[in-house]
Scaffold this active site. Structure first.
Site, mmCIF file in Angstrom:
data_model
loop_
_atom_site.group_PDB
_atom_site.id
_atom_site.type_symbol
_atom_site.label_atom_id
_atom_site.label_comp_id
_atom_site.label_asym_id
_atom_site.label_seq_id
_atom_site.Cartn_x
_atom_site.Cartn_y
_atom_site.Cartn_z
ATOM 1 N N GLN A 1 0.851 -1.195 0.000
ATOM 2 C CA GLN A 1 0.000 0.000 0.000
ATOM 3 C C GLN A 1 0.886 1.244 0.000
ATOM 4 O O GLN A 1 0.389 2.363 -0.087
ATOM 5 C CB GLN A 1 -0.886 0.015 1.248
ATOM 6 N N HIS B 1 -1.454 1.401 -4.283
ATOM 7 C CA HIS B 1 -1.899 2.792 -4.155
ATOM 8 C C HIS B 1 -1.058 3.752 -4.996
ATOM 9 O O HIS B 1 -1.033 4.945 -4.728
ATOM 10 C CB HIS B 1 -1.894 3.207 -2.667
ATOM 11 N N THR C 1 0.789 -2.865 8.584
ATOM 12 C CA THR C 1 -0.442 -2.215 8.101
ATOM 13 C C THR C 1 -1.555 -2.390 9.131
ATOM 14 O O THR C 1 -1.686 -3.465 9.729
ATOM 15 C CB THR C 1 -0.894 -2.736 6.717
ATOM 16 N N ALA D 1 9.157 -4.262 12.222
ATOM 17 C CA ALA D 1 9.459 -5.024 11.003
ATOM 18 C C ALA D 1 10.954 -5.272 10.820
ATOM 19 O O ALA D 1 11.357 -6.370 10.431
ATOM 20 C CB ALA D 1 8.902 -4.266 9.790
HETATM 21 N N1 APR Z 1 7.042 -2.237 12.386
HETATM 22 C C1 APR Z 1 5.853 -2.859 12.173
HETATM 23 N N2 APR Z 1 4.662 -2.244 12.237
HETATM 24 C C2 APR Z 1 4.662 -0.938 12.517
HETATM 25 C C3 APR Z 1 5.851 -0.205 12.760
HETATM 26 C C4 APR Z 1 7.088 -0.914 12.690
HETATM 27 N N3 APR Z 1 8.259 -0.328 12.909
HETATM 28 N N4 APR Z 1 5.525 1.087 13.030
HETATM 29 C C5 APR Z 1 4.182 1.171 12.923
HETATM 30 N N5 APR Z 1 3.657 -0.044 12.626
HETATM 31 C C6 APR Z 1 2.251 -0.389 12.367
HETATM 32 C C7 APR Z 1 1.214 0.343 13.188
HETATM 33 O O1 APR Z 1 0.965 -0.328 14.408
HETATM 34 C C8 APR Z 1 -0.005 0.325 12.271
HETATM 35 O O2 APR Z 1 -0.797 -0.827 12.463
HETATM 36 O O3 APR Z 1 1.998 -0.006 11.037
HETATM 37 C C9 APR Z 1 0.612 0.235 10.868
HETATM 38 C C10 APR Z 1 0.448 1.506 10.026
HETATM 39 O O4 APR Z 1 -0.917 1.692 9.789
HETATM 40 P P1 APR Z 1 -1.462 2.923 8.933
HETATM 41 O O5 APR Z 1 -0.829 4.175 9.405
HETATM 42 O O6 APR Z 1 -2.944 2.830 8.958
HETATM 43 O O7 APR Z 1 -0.882 2.644 7.470
HETATM 44 P P2 APR Z 1 -1.431 1.669 6.329
HETATM 45 O O8 APR Z 1 -2.071 0.463 6.907
HETATM 46 O O9 APR Z 1 -0.331 1.488 5.356
HETATM 47 O O10 APR Z 1 -2.559 2.582 5.668
HETATM 48 C C11 APR Z 1 -3.222 2.126 4.530
HETATM 49 O O11 APR Z 1 -4.268 4.236 4.229
HETATM 50 O O12 APR Z 1 -4.012 6.520 4.350
HETATM 51 C C12 APR Z 1 -4.101 5.451 3.516
HETATM 52 O O13 APR Z 1 -3.375 5.203 1.300
HETATM 53 C C13 APR Z 1 -2.900 5.295 2.617
HETATM 54 O O14 APR Z 1 -1.717 3.312 1.955
HETATM 55 C C14 APR Z 1 -2.301 3.984 3.043
HETATM 56 C C15 APR Z 1 -3.511 3.239 3.593
#
Ligand code: APR
Length: 243
Positions: A97, A115, A183, A226
């Site tokens: 994403q 995306h 995610t 990660a």
């Molecule tokens: N390692 C693993 N996980 C992590 C880390 C890390 N270092 N840091 C943060 N996280 C996790 C958080 O706990 C959270 O669950 O990453 C996740 C990020 O979530 P979001 O901010 O919601 O991002 P994402 O899931 O990629 O969002 C999806 O939403 O805004 C839109 O288009 C945008 O592609 C994006 C989509």
């Protein structure tokens, strides 16, 4: 790690990663729904929309230019490079994403950008589309055709690129292991991909510093960053270790 999960990982032939903002967090790129989620006083969820763009294209472009510069200066971290390394030993694809291109810069070949890409810029009207890594001197930047340019990303309310989405479903439906990394699984339709993998009987692993709505449905949910967890998983796959 439980023996049966290690065994399944060692034997797996086709591993599909579903990645989100969390995998790039350790490269210094903020997540969307995390505590650093706001940009200035704005909610990214409201800025990343076609309505926000046409209402205030300069503001939305300022947000993208700041992110473009941050992303272009960022480096892939151990999470990205581990996935690229695994490609040498197993059939691997990455359904991301993220729009930051860090998987490709880490060396992953089989990346599906669900995306779009923040590096690719396209015209809002004509067919112009190109990778642009320099900054724009005036915002919003204009196309030679006289209309506004925009980042080639998928905004809320817009459809995913159809070919990419169909390929992602195909990859998810045919993997024997799915590893979901960083995610929140809050955004549809990307959050449906684990369902396709589960229907195929895939081993389901999640790597996230927090629990998500799908954690309880995983065979293994690792609550770790990660860049720490993925090298450990690679180690297990490559060592053939079962404990
Ligand atoms: N390692 C693993 N996980 C992590 C880390 C890390 N270092 N840091 C943060 N996280 C996790 C958080 O706990 C959270 O669950 O990453 C996740 C990020 O979530 P979001 O901010 O919601 O991002 P994402 O899931 O990629 O969002 C999806 O939403 O805004 C839109 O288009 C945008 O592609 C994006 C989509």
């Amino acid at each position: 790690m439980q023996d049966d999960i290690s065994d399944r990982l060692v034997k797996s032939q086709k591993i599909v990663f579903v990645t989100g903002a969390g995998i790039s967090q350790e490269s210094g790129i903020p997540t969307f729904r995390g505590k650093d989620g706001l940009w200035r006083k704005y909610d990214p969820m409201k800025l990343a929309t076609i309505d926000a763009f046409y209402e205030d294209p300069k503001l939305v472009w300022e947000w993208y230019e700041e992110r473009r510069s941050n992303i272009l200066n960022a480096k892939p971290n151990a999470g990205h490079t581990t996935i690229a390394e695994l490609e040498k030993y197993r059939k691997v694809s990455v359904l991301t994403q993220n729009i930051d291109g860090l998987h490709q810069r880490a060396g992953s070949k089989n990346v599906y950008e669900l995306h779009g890409s923040i590096i690719t810029i396209k015209c809002t009207v004509c067919d112009f589309k190109d990778k642009i890594t320099s900054t724009f001197s005036t915002l919003p930047p204009m196309c030679k055709c006289g209309n506004m340019l925009r980042p080639d990303v998928v905004w809320f309310g817009e459809a995913l690129p159809q070919d990419t989405w169909e390929s992602a479903i195909e990859e998810a439906s045919t993997c024997d292991t799915m590893i979901i990394v960083g995610t929140s699984l809050a955004v549809s339709p990307a959050n449906l991909l684990p369902v396709y993998a589960k229907q195929n009987g895939a081993t389901m692993i999640e790597v996230n510093i927090e629990k998500t709505q799908m954690s309880s449905q995983m065979d293994l949910s690792l609550q770790e960053p990660a860049a720490k967890a993925l090298p450990e998983i690679l180690g297990i796959i490559l060592s053939g270790k079962t404990g």
